[in-house]
Design a protein around this motif. Structure first.
Motif, PDB file in Angstrom:
ATOM      1  N   SER A  34       0.828  -1.202   0.000  1.00  7.93           N
ATOM      2  CA  SER A  34       0.000   0.000   0.000  1.00  7.93           C
ATOM      3  C   SER A  34       0.866   1.259   0.000  1.00  7.93           C
ATOM      4  O   SER A  34       1.964   1.276   0.552  1.00  7.93           O
ATOM      5  CB  SER A  34      -0.977   0.020   1.178  1.00  7.93           C
ATOM      6  N   TRP A  35       0.323   2.280  -0.661  1.00 10.17           N
ATOM      7  CA  TRP A  35       0.975   3.574  -0.796  1.00 10.17           C
ATOM      8  C   TRP A  35      -0.010   4.637  -0.338  1.00 10.17           C
ATOM      9  O   TRP A  35      -1.208   4.548  -0.630  1.00 10.17           O
ATOM     10  CB  TRP A  35       1.340   3.864  -2.253  1.00 10.17           C
ATOM     11  N   TYR A  36       0.488   5.655   0.355  1.00  9.42           N
ATOM     12  CA  TYR A  36      -0.355   6.789   0.714  1.00  9.42           C
ATOM     13  C   TYR A  36       0.439   8.072   0.463  1.00  9.42           C
ATOM     14  O   TYR A  36       1.481   8.294   1.079  1.00  9.42           O
ATOM     15  CB  TYR A  36      -0.812   6.732   2.173  1.00  9.42           C
ATOM     16  N   TRP A  37      -0.044   8.873  -0.456  1.00  8.46           N
ATOM     17  CA  TRP A  37       0.572  10.149  -0.810  1.00  8.46           C
ATOM     18  C   TRP A  37      -0.212  11.279  -0.163  1.00  8.46           C
ATOM     19  O   TRP A  37      -1.425  11.367  -0.324  1.00  8.46           O
ATOM     20  CB  TRP A  37       0.536  10.357  -2.318  1.00  8.46           C
ATOM     21  N   SER A  44      -4.779  13.919  -1.474  1.00  9.06           N
ATOM     22  CA  SER A  44      -3.978  12.709  -1.286  1.00  9.06           C
ATOM     23  C   SER A  44      -4.313  11.690  -2.365  1.00  9.06           C
ATOM     24  O   SER A  44      -5.250  11.865  -3.137  1.00  9.06           O
ATOM     25  CB  SER A  44      -4.226  12.122   0.104  1.00  9.06           C
ATOM     26  N   SER A  45      -3.536  10.618  -2.389  1.00  8.74           N
ATOM     27  CA  SER A  45      -3.752   9.523  -3.329  1.00  8.74           C
ATOM     28  C   SER A  45      -3.251   8.242  -2.678  1.00  8.74           C
ATOM     29  O   SER A  45      -2.382   8.275  -1.808  1.00  8.74           O
ATOM     30  CB  SER A  45      -2.994   9.779  -4.634  1.00  8.74           C
ATOM     31  N   ASN A  46      -3.778   7.100  -3.134  1.00  6.79           N
ATOM     32  CA  ASN A  46      -3.307   5.822  -2.590  1.00  6.79           C
ATOM     33  C   ASN A  46      -2.883   4.857  -3.695  1.00  6.79           C
ATOM     34  O   ASN A  46      -2.930   3.647  -3.502  1.00  6.79           O
ATOM     35  CB  ASN A  46      -4.374   5.198  -1.692  1.00  6.79           C
TER      36      ASN A  46
END
Length: 125
Positions: A34-37, A44-46
């Motif tokens: 998982s990525w969380y920006w 934000s973005s995931n």
């Protein structure tokens, strides 16, 4: 690389003009699931490599800094994060002052082009 190594990293532009979009590229290593920006502007973005992002242009100042943060989590539920500072300037239109005062007081001591952030082969004489 260790089997459980995790390191968050990404590439971001250092300076953006008001009309530019930022392309952010994940360079993290590990078994990431998982990525969380956090773009630092309330959005934000995931997704691993987010869609190109447009930051708000400065209104009251010549430049605004946004701290873009990426948090990655791996299959072992371990997390790591990385932060990059992105500067958004109010204009990239090249301007040259029509006067300067080379008296050493630290104000307008040099005559040179301003806002040449995108210039790649600027010659001024």
């Amino acid at each position: 690389m260790l089997d459980n190594a995790l390191d968050a990293a990404f590439v971001a532009p250092a300076t953006l003009c008001p009309e530019d979009v930022a392309t952010l590229e994940d360079k993290s290593i590990g078994k990431i699931n998982s990525w969380y920006w956090d773009f630092g502007d309330g959005t934000s973005s995931n997704i691993k490599n987010p869609l190109p992002h447009t930051f708000p242009a400065p209104t009251a100042s010549r430049e605004v800094f946004y701290n873009v943060r990426l948090r990655v989590t791996d299959i072992y539920n371990c997390s790591d994060s990385a932060t990059e500072r992105v500067k958004v300037v109010s204009t990239c239109r090249i301007g040259v002052p029509n006067a300067f005062t080379p008296n050493g007081d630290g104000k307008n001591d040099y005559l040179y082009p301003l806002n040449a952030y995108k210039a790649t082969d600027l010659q001024f004489s």
